[in-house]
Design an enzyme around this catalytic site. Structure first.
Site, PDB file in Angstrom:
ATOM      1  N   ASP A 181     -49.377  -9.195  82.633  1.00  0.00           N
ATOM      2  CA  ASP A 181     -50.861  -9.345  82.580  1.00  0.00           C
ATOM      3  C   ASP A 181     -51.353 -10.182  81.203  1.00  0.00           C
ATOM      4  O   ASP A 181     -51.216  -9.823  80.145  1.00  0.00           O
ATOM      5  CB  ASP A 181     -51.780  -8.009  82.491  1.00  0.00           C
ATOM      6  N   HIS A 199     -54.122  -2.111  80.409  1.00  0.00           N
ATOM      7  CA  HIS A 199     -55.656  -2.382  80.999  1.00  0.00           C
ATOM      8  C   HIS A 199     -55.706  -1.731  82.215  1.00  0.00           C
ATOM      9  O   HIS A 199     -54.797  -1.919  83.107  1.00  0.00           O
ATOM     10  CB  HIS A 199     -56.128  -3.502  81.017  1.00  0.00           C
ATOM     11  N   CYS A 208     -61.372   0.115  78.997  1.00  0.00           N
ATOM     12  CA  CYS A 208     -60.807   0.179  80.399  1.00  0.00           C
ATOM     13  C   CYS A 208     -59.105   0.435  80.018  1.00  0.00           C
ATOM     14  O   CYS A 208     -58.181  -0.211  80.691  1.00  0.00           O
ATOM     15  CB  CYS A 208     -60.480  -1.476  81.076  1.00  0.00           C
ATOM     16  N   GLN A 234     -54.929 -11.282  77.797  1.00  0.00           N
ATOM     17  CA  GLN A 234     -55.450 -11.600  76.392  1.00  0.00           C
ATOM     18  C   GLN A 234     -54.194 -12.569  75.872  1.00  0.00           C
ATOM     19  O   GLN A 234     -54.510 -13.040  74.572  1.00  0.00           O
ATOM     20  CB  GLN A 234     -55.125 -10.212  75.641  1.00  0.00           C
ATOM     21  N   LYS A 256     -61.827 -15.371  79.748  1.00  0.00           N
ATOM     22  CA  LYS A 256     -61.805 -15.009  78.304  1.00  0.00           C
ATOM     23  C   LYS A 256     -60.986 -16.124  77.550  1.00  0.00           C
ATOM     24  O   LYS A 256     -60.845 -16.072  76.492  1.00  0.00           O
ATOM     25  CB  LYS A 256     -60.732 -13.784  78.345  1.00  0.00           C
TER      26      LYS A 256
HETATM   27  N1  PLP Z   1     -56.290  -7.052  81.343  1.00  0.00           N
HETATM   28  C1  PLP Z   1     -56.588  -7.234  80.121  1.00  0.00           C
HETATM   29  C2  PLP Z   1     -55.546  -6.875  79.257  1.00  0.00           C
HETATM   30  C3  PLP Z   1     -57.790  -7.363  79.626  1.00  0.00           C
HETATM   31  O1  PLP Z   1     -58.246  -7.094  78.365  1.00  0.00           O
HETATM   32  C4  PLP Z   1     -58.749  -7.384  80.807  1.00  0.00           C
HETATM   33  C5  PLP Z   1     -60.210  -7.628  80.451  1.00  0.00           C
HETATM   34  O2  PLP Z   1     -60.748  -6.809  79.648  1.00  0.00           O
HETATM   35  C6  PLP Z   1     -58.363  -7.521  81.924  1.00  0.00           C
HETATM   36  C7  PLP Z   1     -56.966  -7.417  82.245  1.00  0.00           C
HETATM   37  C8  PLP Z   1     -59.481  -7.962  83.447  1.00  0.00           C
HETATM   38  O3  PLP Z   1     -59.735  -9.347  83.036  1.00  0.00           O
HETATM   39  P1  PLP Z   1     -60.771  -9.681  84.109  1.00  0.00           P
HETATM   40  O4  PLP Z   1     -62.126  -9.480  83.207  1.00  0.00           O
HETATM   41  O5  PLP Z   1     -60.369 -11.192  84.184  1.00  0.00           O
HETATM   42  O6  PLP Z   1     -60.569  -9.337  85.347  1.00  0.00           O
END
Ligand code: PLP
Length: 406
Positions: free
Chosen positions: A195, A118, A360, A198, A221
Site C-alpha cells: 500500500d 489502513h 481508518c 503514503q 495524495k
Molecule cells: N492507505 C493508506 C496508508 C492511506 O493513508 C489511505 C488514505 O488515507 C488509503 C490507503 C486510501 O487512499 P484512497 O483515498 O486513495 O483510497
C-alpha cells in the site's frame, strides 16, 4: 527546495496565507500545473478514449496512454502496461484482494497483513479470506511503532500466499523496510502487495528496486486530482489474474453465455476510465519529478524532526511513532483525557488544520490504547514556521484544556 517559492504554485495556499494546512496525508493541495492540465484537456482534447476512430478521440487516447507512460516512469518501471488506472488506493487494493484471491487463495491459506494497516489494506483482505475460507494474521508492532521483525519471520514460516503491507503508516509515519521485507516474503513463496498511498507522494519510489509484486498509489495524495490513481503490478502476474470489474472496454469477445477478456492493463479498466484525471495525475507526477522526490523526502524529514523536537517540549502531550530516519512527515498525538476532536477543533480556531479520529486504522489505535488521535502531516509546501505555529497552538491548547488532562 524552498517551500515558500513552491507555495506560489498552489492557488489555494496563496489565497489563504494564514491557513496552516497540515492534512496532506488525507489529501494534498493541487498545483496550478495540475488544474491547468485538467482544464486544458477538458477544453481542447476531450473525447472518450479507446472507442472513437475520429481524431479527437485518438488524441484523447494518446494523452491517456501518455499519462500511463509518465506514471510508469515515476514509479520506476520500463513497462507502461504494468500500470493500471483505478480511482484511488482503496479501489486498487480491492481489485488486488479480489483478483489475487480468485486466482491464488484457497481454504486454509494464509494472508499476512500488519497491525498498522489502513482499513483499505485490511478490510478487502478480510472479505477475500472469508470468501475463500482463508486465514488472516497481522504482524504486530513494537512499542516504538515499527513492525516486529521476529513476528514477521514467524508468520513467513507459515508460508503465506499473500503479504500485504503499507510502505508508510498514515498514523505513525513509520516507513517500513519494504525492499527487505518483500525479498524475504517472496523467498517464502508469498505475493507481496504494498500500500503505497503514503509512500508514493513522499518517498522516491522505484518499484523494481522495492521488489514487491504490486504497489498501490493514491493520486489525490500526490498532488493529483481526485479520481485517478496508478496501480502497478508485475506483468507476469497481471497476465494471470482474472478481472475485478467487468463490462465495456475490458473484453475480447462476448456472447450471450460468456466472454473472454482483453490483456492487461485493459482487462482491469472496465468502463470509461478516469482519463481526464489521469492526464491531471501525470501533470502531478511531472511536477513532483521536477522538484525531485529526494528533495521532497528530505524536506518532510526536516519538518518532522523539527515537529518531534518541538512537541516533545509540550507538557503532557503524548506523541506516537518512531524517532529515526525511518520516520516520514506524519505526527499523531493526544493529550490524555482530551478527545482528539476537541483538540483538533481548538487547533482549527488557531488556523491550524489537522485531522482527528482513528484515521481508518482502528486496530492500530486499539494497539496504541487510544480511541482517536490528532494528526499533523507535512508536505512540500509546508514551512518551518508552520511547524512552529503548530507547536505554539499545542502549548495554548495545553493551557486551555489543563483541567481535563489526565
Ligand atoms: N492507505 C493508506 C496508508 C492511506 O493513508 C489511505 C488514505 O488515507 C488509503 C490507503 C486510501 O487512499 P484512497 O483515498 O486513495 O483510497
Amino acid at each position: 527546495m524552498d517551500p515558500r517559492e513552491l507555495r506560489r504554485d498552489f492557488p489555494l495556499l496563496e489565497a489563504q496565507p494564514d491557513l496552516v494546512f497540515l492534512d496532506s496525508a488525507a489529501s494534498a493541495q493541487k498545483p496550478r500545473a495540475v488544474t491547468e492540465a485538467l482544464t486544458r484537456f477538458y477544453e481542447t482534447a476531450y473525447a472518450n478514449v479507446h472507442r472513437g476512430s475520429y481524431p479527437l478521440s485518438e488524441a484523447a487516447t494518446e494523452a491517456f496512454e501518455d499519462a500511463r507512460r509518465t506514471l510508469a516512469e515515476f514509479l520506476g518501471t520500463p513497462d507502461p502496461e504494468e500500470v493500471v488506472f483505478v480511482r484511488n488506493a482503496t479501489e486498487g487494493l480491492n481489485l488486488l484482494a479480489h483478483s489475487l484471491s480468485e486466482r491464488f487463495l484457497g481454504p486454509g491459506d494464509l494472508v499476512v497483513v500488519t497491525e498498522m494497516e489502513h482499513h483499505a489494506n485490511l478490510v478487502p483482505w478480510q472479505q477475500a479470506a472469508r470468501r475463500k475460507g482463508a486465514r488472516i494474521r497481522a504482524v504486530p508492532i513494537t512499542d516504538e511503532g515499527r513492525l516486529d521483525p521476529a513476528a514477521f519471520e514467524r508468520l513467513l514460516a507459515e508460508e503465506p500466499r499473500i503479504v500485504a503491507l503499507t510502505h508508510m503508516s498514515n498514523v505513525l509515519g513509520t516507513v517500513n523496510p519494504v525492499a527487505d521485507l518483500a525479498e524475504r516474503a517472496r523467498a517464502a513463496g508469498a505475493i507481496v502487495v504494498v500500500d503505497g498511498a503514503q509512500g508514493a507522494p513522499h518517498l522516491p519510489v522505484n518499484v523494481r528496486a522495492l521488489g514487491a509484486d504490486f504497489y498501490a498509489t493514491s493520486g489525490h495524495k500526490m498532488l493529483g486530482p481526485t479520481g485517478a490513481s496508478a496501480l502497478w503490478g508485475r506483468r507476469a502476474l497481471w497476465e494471470e489474474l482474472p478481472p475485478f470489474l467487468t463490462g465495456g472496454g475490458m473484453i475480447e469477445r462476448v456472447t450471450i453465455e460468456e466472454s473472454t477478456f482483453a490483456p492487461p492493463p485493459t482487462r482491469f479498466e472496465a468502463g470509461t476510465p478516469p482519463f481526464a484525471e489521469a492526464v491531471g495525475l501525470a501533470a502531478a507526477a511531472r511536477y513532483l519529478a521536477a522538484v525531485g522526490m529526494e528533495n521532497v523526502w528530505r524536506h518532510d524529514r526536516a519538518l518532522v524532526e523539527r515537529a518531534l523536537a518541538a512537541l516533545a517540549e509540550v507538557p503532557d502531550l503524548k506523541v506516537f511513532g518512531p524517532t529515526g530516519p525511518d520516520r516520514g512527515g506524519v505526527v499523531s498525538f493526544v493529550f490524555p483525557g482530551v478527545h482528539a476532536h476537541d483538540l483538533a477543533t481548538f487547533l482549527a480556531q488557531k488556523g491550524v488544520a489537522v485531522r482527528s479520529g482513528h484515521h481508518c486504522a482502528q486496530p492500530l489505535h486499539r494497539r496504541l490504547g487510544v480511541a482517536a488521535t490528532a494528526r499533523a502531516s507535512f508536505y512540500l509546501y509546508n514551512t518551518e514556521e508552520e511547524v512552529d505555529r503548530l507547536a505554539e497552538a499545542l502549548r495554548e491548547a495545553r493551557r486551555f484544556f489543563a483541567t481535563w488532562i489526565e
